[in-house]
Design an enzyme around this catalytic site. Sequence first.
Site, short mmCIF file in Angstrom:
data_model
loop_
_atom_site.label_atom_id
_atom_site.label_comp_id
_atom_site.label_asym_id
_atom_site.label_seq_id
_atom_site.Cartn_x
_atom_site.Cartn_y
_atom_site.Cartn_z
N ARG A 1 46.90 16.55 51.29
CA ARG A 1 45.66 17.10 50.73
C ARG A 1 44.80 17.79 51.78
O ARG A 1 44.06 18.73 51.48
CB ARG A 1 44.87 15.95 50.07
CG ARG A 1 43.76 16.43 49.14
CD ARG A 1 43.04 15.23 48.52
NE ARG A 1 42.43 14.41 49.54
CZ ARG A 1 42.31 13.08 49.48
NH1 ARG A 1 42.78 12.42 48.45
NH2 ARG A 1 41.74 12.41 50.46
N TYR B 1 29.85 36.79 36.64
CA TYR B 1 31.03 36.37 35.86
C TYR B 1 30.64 35.21 34.95
O TYR B 1 30.07 34.21 35.42
CB TYR B 1 32.11 35.97 36.86
CG TYR B 1 33.38 35.40 36.29
CD1 TYR B 1 34.23 36.16 35.51
CD2 TYR B 1 33.75 34.08 36.58
CE1 TYR B 1 35.41 35.63 35.01
CE2 TYR B 1 34.93 33.54 36.09
CZ TYR B 1 35.76 34.33 35.30
OH TYR B 1 36.92 33.80 34.81
N ASP C 1 30.59 36.61 45.10
CA ASP C 1 31.89 36.73 44.44
C ASP C 1 32.39 38.14 44.79
O ASP C 1 31.93 39.13 44.24
CB ASP C 1 31.73 36.55 42.93
CG ASP C 1 33.06 36.56 42.20
OD1 ASP C 1 34.01 37.19 42.71
OD2 ASP C 1 33.14 35.97 41.11
N LYS D 1 43.50 37.45 41.23
CA LYS D 1 43.47 38.88 40.90
C LYS D 1 44.33 39.67 41.90
O LYS D 1 45.53 39.62 41.83
CB LYS D 1 42.02 39.36 40.85
CG LYS D 1 41.11 38.45 40.00
CD LYS D 1 41.39 38.52 38.52
CE LYS D 1 40.81 37.38 37.68
NZ LYS D 1 39.36 37.25 37.67
C1 LIG Z 1 38.65 36.04 37.24
C2 LIG Z 1 37.39 35.96 37.98
C3 LIG Z 1 36.95 34.75 38.49
C4 LIG Z 1 37.65 33.45 38.22
O1 LIG Z 1 38.94 33.40 38.73
P1 LIG Z 1 40.01 32.44 38.05
O2 LIG Z 1 41.11 32.38 39.04
O3 LIG Z 1 40.38 33.08 36.74
O4 LIG Z 1 39.34 31.11 37.85
C5 LIG Z 1 35.79 34.76 39.23
N1 LIG Z 1 35.10 35.88 39.46
C6 LIG Z 1 35.49 37.06 38.98
C7 LIG Z 1 34.68 38.27 39.26
C8 LIG Z 1 36.64 37.15 38.21
O5 LIG Z 1 37.00 38.32 37.69
#
Ligand SMILES: *Cc1c(COP(=O)(O)O)cnc(C)c1O
Length: 395
Positions: free
Chosen positions: A59, A112, A184, A209
Amino acid sequence: MHDSSDQKSYRPDTVLAHVGRHPEDNNGFVNPPVIHASTVLSPTLADMHGHTGRYNYGRSGTPTTEALEEAMTALEGAAGTKLAPSGLGAIALALQSCLSAGDHLLVTDSVYGPTRRFCETVLKRFGVETTYYDPLIGADIAALFRDNTRAVFTEAPGSLTFEMQDIPAIAEVAHARGALVLMDNTWATPLCYAALAHGVDLSIHAGTKYIVGHSDVMIGTVSANEKAWPALQAAHRDLGLHVGPDDVYLALRGLRTMGVRLRQHQENALTVATWLEARDEVSQVLYPPLESDPGHALWKRDFTGASGLMSLILKPASEAAVAAMVDGLKLFGIGASWGGFESLVIVPQDMASVRTATGWNAEGPLVRLHIGLEDTADLMADLAEGFERLTAAGA
Ligand SMILES: *Cc1c(COP(=O)(O)O)cnc(C)c1O
């Protein structure tokens, strides 16, 4: 890199190809091993008690997780990086690392959706109050600060509505008030926005992404500067977060080609966005690299590139007409997420309901597109047929 002191002098594509790899430690193999592990054995009790080994438990890190952490740390110019099981998990980790009961948090109204939900559920329950701010606020955010404001959560551009934010101006105010700045940074990836260099303390990515890039893994990363790193490390340890080695490996593999993929996503997206702008059915295209975009000047000042995610505002159209357009698309899959090789489309149901500090008064429905790596001529032909269905369905 084999000698980490080299990292600063190499350009991003070179870093992507070499960072976090140590063939000399792995019998010469190019890629790090995928280590499935919980227990780490110590030769003696004294070794265990004295923590003489480099690793002590699955972990708390393995050569596999460290390889991706090392890569993201180099790309972000950070003090360190921690991994989370999803992008949302990374956002929750970053917020929990710097907030305590009684604190106040500022969050962009363009955030988001699930980030807002985390603030309104978990953070609220633990005694943290959130105020949402207009993403265009810039230095005027000073007026929203309270004595207990500990953090500002930014996202630029907003991943649905694409407002740009003046991050350096916001960071200057936040730091003067003793607050941390979280961002983010998923849309830009570390390649197109150097978040920490612009004043961000904790840069967060939904690695799901573009880092993974193939729509087959969920993962998140948080990279921190020196100031935010100790608390991030502690929160990660205390929350017991861990990402399985196969997913970490796939993220690292995706990272190797992220530079070339992103350049193609950007080229394709700019082609499609420019074409969309000229369509009669389209009221506005929300994509900061376009000169017509309200955030273009900020994007040009601070960013070094773009990804393939944009939105367009249609002229007024009925739900049925939009559904006729979208349902019939052959190359754009209808689905959440983005950043993979393929094109995607979504139509959010109620834009106004997810904003509280600012209104949403678009002329018509918003359609979000992820422009993938397909040939843009095919993508535009698919969209053109969609517009014909839209028009045929009537307003
Ligand atoms: C998809 C997304 C997230 C969350 O990511 P996950 O891996 O789906 O939990 C956070 N911020 C933005 C801008 C996103 O597009």
